[in-house]
Motif scaffolding. Structure first.
Motif, PDB file in Angstrom:
ATOM      1  N   LEU A 198     -66.493   4.987-113.364  1.00  8.99           N
ATOM      2  CA  LEU A 198     -65.374   4.072-113.179  1.00  8.99           C
ATOM      3  C   LEU A 198     -64.767   4.303-111.805  1.00  8.99           C
ATOM      4  O   LEU A 198     -65.065   5.294-111.129  1.00  8.99           O
ATOM      5  N   PRO A 199     -63.904   3.413-111.345  1.00  7.85           N
ATOM      6  CA  PRO A 199     -63.173   3.690-110.107  1.00  7.85           C
ATOM      7  C   PRO A 199     -62.417   5.011-110.203  1.00  7.85           C
ATOM      8  O   PRO A 199     -61.966   5.410-111.280  1.00  7.85           O
ATOM      9  N   ILE A 204     -58.968   9.158-112.900  1.00  7.26           N
ATOM     10  CA  ILE A 204     -57.829  10.065-112.785  1.00  7.26           C
ATOM     11  C   ILE A 204     -56.767   9.712-113.823  1.00  7.26           C
ATOM     12  O   ILE A 204     -56.149  10.602-114.434  1.00  7.26           O
ATOM     13  N   LEU A 205     -56.564   8.419-114.066  1.00  6.60           N
ATOM     14  CA  LEU A 205     -55.622   8.015-115.120  1.00  6.60           C
ATOM     15  C   LEU A 205     -56.097   8.485-116.490  1.00  6.60           C
ATOM     16  O   LEU A 205     -55.287   8.878-117.340  1.00  6.60           O
ATOM     17  N   ILE A 206     -57.403   8.441-116.721  1.00  6.14           N
ATOM     18  CA  ILE A 206     -57.943   8.940-117.986  1.00  6.14           C
ATOM     19  C   ILE A 206     -57.675  10.439-118.116  1.00  6.14           C
ATOM     20  O   ILE A 206     -57.296  10.928-119.195  1.00  6.14           O
ATOM     21  N   ILE A 207     -57.853  11.182-117.023  1.00  9.29           N
ATOM     22  CA  ILE A 207     -57.583  12.618-117.053  1.00  9.29           C
ATOM     23  C   ILE A 207     -56.107  12.876-117.355  1.00  9.29           C
ATOM     24  O   ILE A 207     -55.763  13.772-118.139  1.00  9.29           O
ATOM     25  N   MET A 211     -54.602  14.978-120.567  1.00  7.22           N
ATOM     26  CA  MET A 211     -53.653  16.086-120.474  1.00  7.22           C
ATOM     27  C   MET A 211     -52.385  15.799-121.267  1.00  7.22           C
ATOM     28  O   MET A 211     -51.820  16.687-121.912  1.00  7.22           O
ATOM     29  N   ALA A 212     -51.927  14.551-121.225  1.00  8.58           N
ATOM     30  CA  ALA A 212     -50.734  14.190-122.002  1.00  8.58           C
ATOM     31  C   ALA A 212     -50.999  14.324-123.496  1.00  8.58           C
ATOM     32  O   ALA A 212     -50.151  14.821-124.253  1.00  8.58           O
ATOM     33  N   LEU A 213     -52.190  13.902-123.930  1.00  6.41           N
ATOM     34  CA  LEU A 213     -52.544  14.042-125.343  1.00  6.41           C
ATOM     35  C   LEU A 213     -52.641  15.508-125.745  1.00  6.41           C
ATOM     36  O   LEU A 213     -52.162  15.902-126.816  1.00  6.41           O
ATOM     37  N   ALA A 214     -53.252  16.329-124.879  1.00 10.21           N
ATOM     38  CA  ALA A 214     -53.376  17.757-125.181  1.00 10.21           C
ATOM     39  C   ALA A 214     -52.001  18.415-125.283  1.00 10.21           C
ATOM     40  O   ALA A 214     -51.757  19.228-126.185  1.00 10.21           O
TER      41      ALA A 214
END
Length: 607
Positions: A198-199, A204-207, A211-214
């Protein structure tokens, strides 16, 4: 005259038609699983009981509470995965590998959490009569959902050819093995397709989302207010993780984070730094700082065990050496040394003391291998504990105050910042344990940096060579003794670094804190388990393994005498179904799954 011959089944013929464990048509099973998940979500908005005597207040209509929230999450996940199995556009992206195995685990987790709640309600309140309609609806719908999920089709494996001359007992074993393969295949998922690139901004947004979910999951788990909620959290989180793994999302997330490894590591530390700001007091920040101490020591042990392959059963002694060395120069009134060194000097003293002990112990013993080395390190751990216990002025010189230990260790001060006092930052009150949490987070970052740099270096490759085959490594010119001694010294110094902070966090250092095994970590057995269960040779594995192994025993204290039994059973199941660890090194993953296709390029040692 033409002779007719019966056509033989070619060896490459595909497996038998896909069937489920239960004789329900696939289209009906899929509808049952998806619709049941949706009804389960709706049932959480109904009252499950009439009294607030059960914790969590499950008496409110229109607002899920307590264990109902976990059931709601499980039902929503089952519904989404069920829609993905239908091939619904947009939702299908949630299952890059296969939706059916993921639906099975999601449905199983929702069923287990719901029925655990229903049985706990009945047991604590005195019978099923205390259930309101919402509880009955949730119990029935989750059962139907599970039946539908088990009826989803799976690929039935071809049986191995049976030797006609085999004995009856061999035939029985063959049938049992084939039956086990069938059950295992029911919950198996094919290898996920490679994640499309992906772009960069999207990845980076997925990462950031990961992290927010973790952070959310960790904060929820550590902040569970009562025992029933934590047990339900373990069920939902464990089987939910398995569902995401079977769906292929975990593999895709791993591929994305591997492409942006530096951003992932920085994001993980930023997410961890936000944890104290999610707490209103020091109650759970206390557990957080102990988890970081445990995790840092486990990461140091990972150099010795995970990279160099040296089985060290007395590693907790190096933590004790650093803690005692720091406490002796901390200005404690019970210390025989009239010294009060600043923080940076205390850290150097603790790390240097552990480094010296690591070299002194490793130099005469690292020529041993395997079990012999493990026995020697185990003996060192016990010798350390007995020695500091005897240095009480009676059995030996008065250095450590014996079993009383060194107490009243003052708080650390860094550049005038007293870590023992409360501070207000941007309107948030940061207490004592939150201050030490940030300090340990900084030390953990240093340890991670050392692990990455050493693992990717020439000496790190030599460690891996020694671990895989020491004889072959020696034949290729590697100085095995020197390489192993460096690993031992580096691992010991990192443990001593964490020990300096532990001494000031606990105020007191005693010999009983550094046992080989016990109910509460850190001890050598738990440290080794954290490395093995988390994933040997990785960075994230020991950190996650240490967090789980510290948090779970603290939360399972209500089990009393059955605590270690339940904990041991959980470890056995984890080793049975994921022997390579929660975050495996790719090399070790291939060792445990020989039938899996080898990746084109193996990941780095410290990945």
């Amino acid at each position: 005259m033409t002779t007719q011959t019966t056509p033989q089944k070619p060896s490459g013929t595909p497996a038998a038609p896909a069937t489920g464990l239960i004789g329900i048509p696939p289209h009906l099973a899929r509808a049952l699983a998806t619709g049941g998940g949706l009804l389960t979500v709706l049932s959480t908005f109904l009252a499950w009981t009439w009294t607030t005597a059960f914790p969590g207040n499950l008496t409110v209509y229109g607002y899920p509470g307590g264990l109902q929230v976990l059931v709601l999450i499980g039902g929503a996940l089952t519904t989404l995965l069920g829609l993905a199995s239908y091939g619904v556009k947009g939702v299908r992206r949630l299952t890059p590998a296969d939706a059916d195995p993921a639906v099975r685990f999601a449905a199983l987790g929702t069923f287990a959490t719901t029925w655990y709640t229903v049985l706990a309600l009945s047991y604590q309140l005195g019978g099923l009569v205390n259930l309101e309609p919402g509880g009955w609806i949730a119990a029935v719908t989750t059962l139907l959902t599970l039946l539908g999920a088990l009826a989803l089709p799976y690929r039935k494996p071809q049986p191995d050819p049976l030797d006609p001359d085999s004995t009856s007992w061999e035939r029985v074993r063959h049938r049992l093995a084939h039956a086990g393969q069938s059950v295992k295949a029911a919950f198996a998922a094919p290898a996920p397709r490679p994640a499309p690139a992906l772009p960069s901004y999207a990845e980076i947004l997925i990462i950031v989302g990961i992290m927010a979910l973790a952070l959310t999951v960790f904060t929820y788990g550590i902040g569970t207010e009562y025992d029933e909620l934590f047990v339900g959290f373990l069920i939902t989180a464990g089987l939910g993780f398995a569902a995401l793994h079977k769906a292929g999302l975990i593999a895709h997330a791993s591929q994305i984070t591997a492409r942006h490894q530096n951003i992932t590591i920085c994001g993980a530390f930023v997410a961890a730094a936000l944890f104290p700001f999610t707490q209103t007091d020091d109650q759970y920040a206390t557990i957080g700082v102990y988890i970081l101490i445990f995790a840092t020591v486990a990461l140091g042990l990972n150099i010795v065990v995970g990279l160099a392959g040296l089985l060290d059963l007395g590693y907790v002694a190096f933590l004790g050496v650093g803690a005692y060395a720091a406490s002796l120069v901390s200005g404690s009134p019970s210390s025989p040394l009239d010294l009060h060194l600043p923080f940076w000097a205390t850290v150097l003293v603790g790390a240097a003391a552990s480094l010296v002990f690591g070299v002194l112990i490793g130099a005469p013993t690292l020529r041993l291998r395997g079990d012999y080395l493990a026995i020697v390190t185990l003996g060192f751990g016990e010798i350390f504990r007995i020695t500091v216990n005897n240095l009480d002025g009676t059995s030996g010189p008065d250095v450590t105050n014996g079993s009383n230990g060194i107490s009243s260790i003052p708080n650390l001060k860094i550049f005038g910042w007293d870590l023992g006092a409360e501070h207000t930052v941007a309107g948030f009150t940061i207490g004592r344990f939150a201050n030490y949490f940030f300090l340990m987070l900084l030390i953990t970052a240093v340890v991670v940096l050392v692990f990455r740099r050493s693992g990717d270096s020439r000496i790190g490759r030599a460690w891996v060579a020694i671990r895989e085959d020491e004889t072959a490594a020696l034949a290729m010119g590697i100085n095995g003794f020197r390489v192993k001694l460096i690993a031992f010294a580096v691992g010991a110094s990192l443990a001593g670094l964490a020990g300096t902070v532990q001494a000031h966090v606990t105020y007191t250092v005693t010999p009983e804190q550094y046992l080989f095994a016990g109910t509460i970590p850190p001890n050598s057995a738990f440290l080794l388990a954290a490395v093995v269960l988390g994933g040997m040779g990785t960075i994230g594995g020991p950190l996650i393994g240490a967090a789980l192994l510290f948090l779970i025993p603290n939360k399972l204290q209500f089990l009393g005498d059955y605590q270690l039994f339940a904990f041991g059973l959980a470890l056995i199941l984890l080793m049975r179904f994921r022997p390579e660890g929660l975050i495996p090194n790719r090399r070790r993953q291939l060792e445990f799954h020989e039938d899996a296709d080898a990746p084109a390029v193996l990941g780095k040692t410290g990945a």
